[in-house]
Design a protein around this motif. Sequence first.
Motif, PDB file in Angstrom:
ATOM      1  N   LEU A   5      47.816 -39.835  10.616  1.00  0.00           N
ATOM      2  CA  LEU A   5      48.688 -38.692  10.846  1.00  0.00           C
ATOM      3  C   LEU A   5      48.479 -37.695   9.715  1.00  0.00           C
ATOM      4  CD1 LEU A   5      50.992 -37.174  12.251  1.00  0.00           C
ATOM      5  CD2 LEU A   5      52.585 -38.569  10.901  1.00  0.00           C
ATOM      6  N   ILE A   6      47.981 -36.517  10.062  1.00  0.00           N
ATOM      7  CA  ILE A   6      47.794 -35.447   9.079  1.00  0.00           C
ATOM      8  C   ILE A   6      48.821 -34.369   9.377  1.00  0.00           C
ATOM      9  CG2 ILE A   6      46.230 -33.717   8.128  1.00  0.00           C
ATOM     10  CD1 ILE A   6      43.905 -35.503   9.009  1.00  0.00           C
ATOM     11  N   GLU A   7      49.639 -34.054   8.382  1.00  0.00           N
ATOM     12  CA  GLU A   7      50.660 -33.020   8.520  1.00  0.00           C
ATOM     13  C   GLU A   7      50.353 -31.921   7.512  1.00  0.00           C
ATOM     14  OE1 GLU A   7      54.627 -35.475   9.504  1.00  0.00           O
ATOM     15  OE2 GLU A   7      53.572 -36.058   7.662  1.00  0.00           O
ATOM     16  N   VAL A   8      50.299 -30.692   8.005  1.00  0.00           N
ATOM     17  CA  VAL A   8      50.014 -29.551   7.140  1.00  0.00           C
ATOM     18  C   VAL A   8      51.191 -28.594   7.202  1.00  0.00           C
ATOM     19  CG1 VAL A   8      48.406 -27.674   6.630  1.00  0.00           C
ATOM     20  CG2 VAL A   8      47.542 -29.807   7.597  1.00  0.00           C
ATOM     21  N   PHE A   9      51.699 -28.252   6.034  1.00  0.00           N
ATOM     22  CA  PHE A   9      52.809 -27.314   5.917  1.00  0.00           C
ATOM     23  C   PHE A   9      52.235 -25.976   5.471  1.00  0.00           C
ATOM     24  CE2 PHE A   9      54.681 -31.406   5.789  1.00  0.00           C
ATOM     25  CZ  PHE A   9      55.968 -31.271   6.274  1.00  0.00           C
ATOM     26  N   ILE A  10      52.490 -24.942   6.259  1.00  0.00           N
ATOM     27  CA  ILE A  10      51.907 -23.623   6.003  1.00  0.00           C
ATOM     28  C   ILE A  10      53.001 -22.556   5.943  1.00  0.00           C
ATOM     29  CG2 ILE A  10      49.701 -24.200   7.106  1.00  0.00           C
ATOM     30  CD1 ILE A  10      50.784 -22.491   9.535  1.00  0.00           C
ATOM     31  N   GLU A  11      52.592 -21.365   5.501  1.00  0.00           N
ATOM     32  CA  GLU A  11      53.473 -20.207   5.566  1.00  0.00           C
ATOM     33  C   GLU A  11      52.646 -19.020   6.045  1.00  0.00           C
ATOM     34  OE1 GLU A  11      55.163 -19.323   1.758  1.00  0.00           O
ATOM     35  OE2 GLU A  11      53.235 -19.187   0.773  1.00  0.00           O
ATOM     36  N   GLU A  12      53.347 -17.990   6.517  1.00  0.00           N
ATOM     37  CA  GLU A  12      52.693 -16.792   7.049  1.00  0.00           C
ATOM     38  C   GLU A  12      51.972 -16.031   5.934  1.00  0.00           C
ATOM     39  OE1 GLU A  12      52.690 -16.177  10.365  1.00  0.00           O
ATOM     40  OE2 GLU A  12      53.878 -17.981  10.605  1.00  0.00           O
ATOM     41  N   ASN A  13      50.916 -15.303   6.320  1.00  0.00           N
ATOM     42  CA  ASN A  13      50.166 -14.437   5.398  1.00  0.00           C
ATOM     43  C   ASN A  13      49.658 -15.193   4.174  1.00  0.00           C
ATOM     44  OD1 ASN A  13      50.683 -12.112   7.042  1.00  0.00           O
ATOM     45  ND2 ASN A  13      52.757 -12.118   6.210  1.00  0.00           N
ATOM     46  N   CYS A  14      49.076 -16.342   4.420  1.00  0.00           N
ATOM     47  CA  CYS A  14      48.591 -17.215   3.348  1.00  0.00           C
ATOM     48  C   CYS A  14      47.118 -17.527   3.618  1.00  0.00           C
ATOM     49  CB  CYS A  14      49.443 -18.486   3.331  1.00  0.00           C
ATOM     50  SG  CYS A  14      48.797 -19.834   2.340  1.00  0.00           S
ATOM     51  N   LYS A  15      46.224 -16.958   2.808  1.00  0.00           N
ATOM     52  CA  LYS A  15      44.784 -17.163   3.035  1.00  0.00           C
ATOM     53  C   LYS A  15      44.375 -18.621   2.854  1.00  0.00           C
ATOM     54  CE  LYS A  15      43.402 -12.497   2.106  1.00  0.00           C
ATOM     55  NZ  LYS A  15      42.783 -11.528   1.266  1.00  0.00           N
ATOM     56  N   ALA A  16      44.962 -19.291   1.875  1.00  0.00           N
ATOM     57  CA  ALA A  16      44.641 -20.709   1.675  1.00  0.00           C
ATOM     58  C   ALA A  16      45.097 -21.531   2.880  1.00  0.00           C
ATOM     59  CB  ALA A  16      45.293 -21.220   0.390  1.00  0.00           C
ATOM     60  N   CYS A  17      46.251 -21.159   3.449  1.00  0.00           N
ATOM     61  CA  CYS A  17      46.750 -21.859   4.646  1.00  0.00           C
ATOM     62  C   CYS A  17      45.769 -21.682   5.804  1.00  0.00           C
ATOM     63  CB  CYS A  17      48.127 -21.328   5.044  1.00  0.00           C
ATOM     64  SG  CYS A  17      49.401 -21.617   3.806  1.00  0.00           S
ATOM     65  N   ASP A  18      45.283 -20.464   5.988  1.00  0.00           N
ATOM     66  CA  ASP A  18      44.324 -20.190   7.062  1.00  0.00           C
ATOM     67  C   ASP A  18      43.058 -21.014   6.873  1.00  0.00           C
ATOM     68  OD1 ASP A  18      46.144 -18.373   8.081  1.00  0.00           O
ATOM     69  OD2 ASP A  18      45.119 -16.620   7.224  1.00  0.00           O
ATOM     70  N   SER A  19      42.597 -21.112   5.636  1.00  0.00           N
ATOM     71  CA  SER A  19      41.390 -21.878   5.338  1.00  0.00           C
ATOM     72  C   SER A  19      41.585 -23.359   5.654  1.00  0.00           C
ATOM     73  CB  SER A  19      41.040 -21.690   3.857  1.00  0.00           C
ATOM     74  OG  SER A  19      39.953 -22.488   3.505  1.00  0.00           O
ATOM     75  N   VAL A  20      42.715 -23.907   5.236  1.00  0.00           N
ATOM     76  CA  VAL A  20      43.005 -25.324   5.504  1.00  0.00           C
ATOM     77  C   VAL A  20      43.136 -25.569   7.003  1.00  0.00           C
ATOM     78  CG1 VAL A  20      44.759 -27.124   5.209  1.00  0.00           C
ATOM     79  CG2 VAL A  20      43.958 -25.822   3.234  1.00  0.00           C
ATOM     80  N   LEU A  21      43.773 -24.648   7.705  1.00  0.00           N
ATOM     81  CA  LEU A  21      43.923 -24.806   9.150  1.00  0.00           C
ATOM     82  C   LEU A  21      42.582 -24.830   9.864  1.00  0.00           C
ATOM     83  CD1 LEU A  21      47.040 -22.669  10.069  1.00  0.00           C
ATOM     84  CD2 LEU A  21      46.812 -25.152  10.058  1.00  0.00           C
ATOM     85  N   SER A  22      41.635 -24.022   9.430  1.00  0.00           N
ATOM     86  CA  SER A  22      40.326 -24.032  10.097  1.00  0.00           C
ATOM     87  C   SER A  22      39.637 -25.377   9.892  1.00  0.00           C
ATOM     88  CB  SER A  22      39.458 -22.869   9.628  1.00  0.00           C
ATOM     89  OG  SER A  22      39.095 -23.020   8.281  1.00  0.00           O
ATOM     90  N   VAL A  23      39.778 -25.977   8.723  1.00  0.00           N
ATOM     91  CA  VAL A  23      39.226 -27.317   8.465  1.00  0.00           C
ATOM     92  C   VAL A  23      39.936 -28.341   9.347  1.00  0.00           C
ATOM     93  CG1 VAL A  23      39.091 -29.159   6.728  1.00  0.00           C
ATOM     94  CG2 VAL A  23      38.519 -26.807   6.099  1.00  0.00           C
ATOM     95  N   MET A  24      41.247 -28.231   9.430  1.00  0.00           N
ATOM     96  CA  MET A  24      42.042 -29.195  10.202  1.00  0.00           C
ATOM     97  C   MET A  24      41.717 -29.145  11.687  1.00  0.00           C
ATOM     98  SD  MET A  24      43.863 -31.005   8.321  1.00  0.00           S
ATOM     99  CE  MET A  24      43.020 -30.895   6.786  1.00  0.00           C
ATOM    100  N   ARG A  25      41.450 -27.982  12.205  1.00  0.00           N
ATOM    101  CA  ARG A  25      41.159 -27.882  13.645  1.00  0.00           C
ATOM    102  C   ARG A  25      39.899 -28.657  14.009  1.00  0.00           C
ATOM    103  NH1 ARG A  25      43.429 -22.453  13.025  1.00  0.00           N
ATOM    104  NH2 ARG A  25      45.509 -22.582  13.912  1.00  0.00           N
TER     105      ARG A  25
END
Length: 80
Positions: A5-25
């Motif tokens: 189970l991988i859980e990622v906590f993100i916030e809006e307008n966050c470049k690092a969040c976008d980068s992590v999300l692309s890896v997670m997808r």
Amino acid sequence: MHTNLIEVFIEENCKACDSVLSVMRSLAQEPNVELKIFNREHDAPLVQDRKVVIFPATFVNKRLLFYGEFAVSALRSHLH
């Protein structure tokens, strides 16, 4: 086979969040991975419960592993 189970906590307008999300997808396509994304604004009670103060925050099997960006290889070493 054990599911991670991988859980990622993100916030809006966050470049690092976008980068992590692309890896997670890409990781989410693997059969032993369940991915859940939580948003700071929309999932505030859970964010508070987990004491997340830096975004992105990545948990694997309910354990905090990373704040911010990280290498995919670092994450893979924690998957069963």
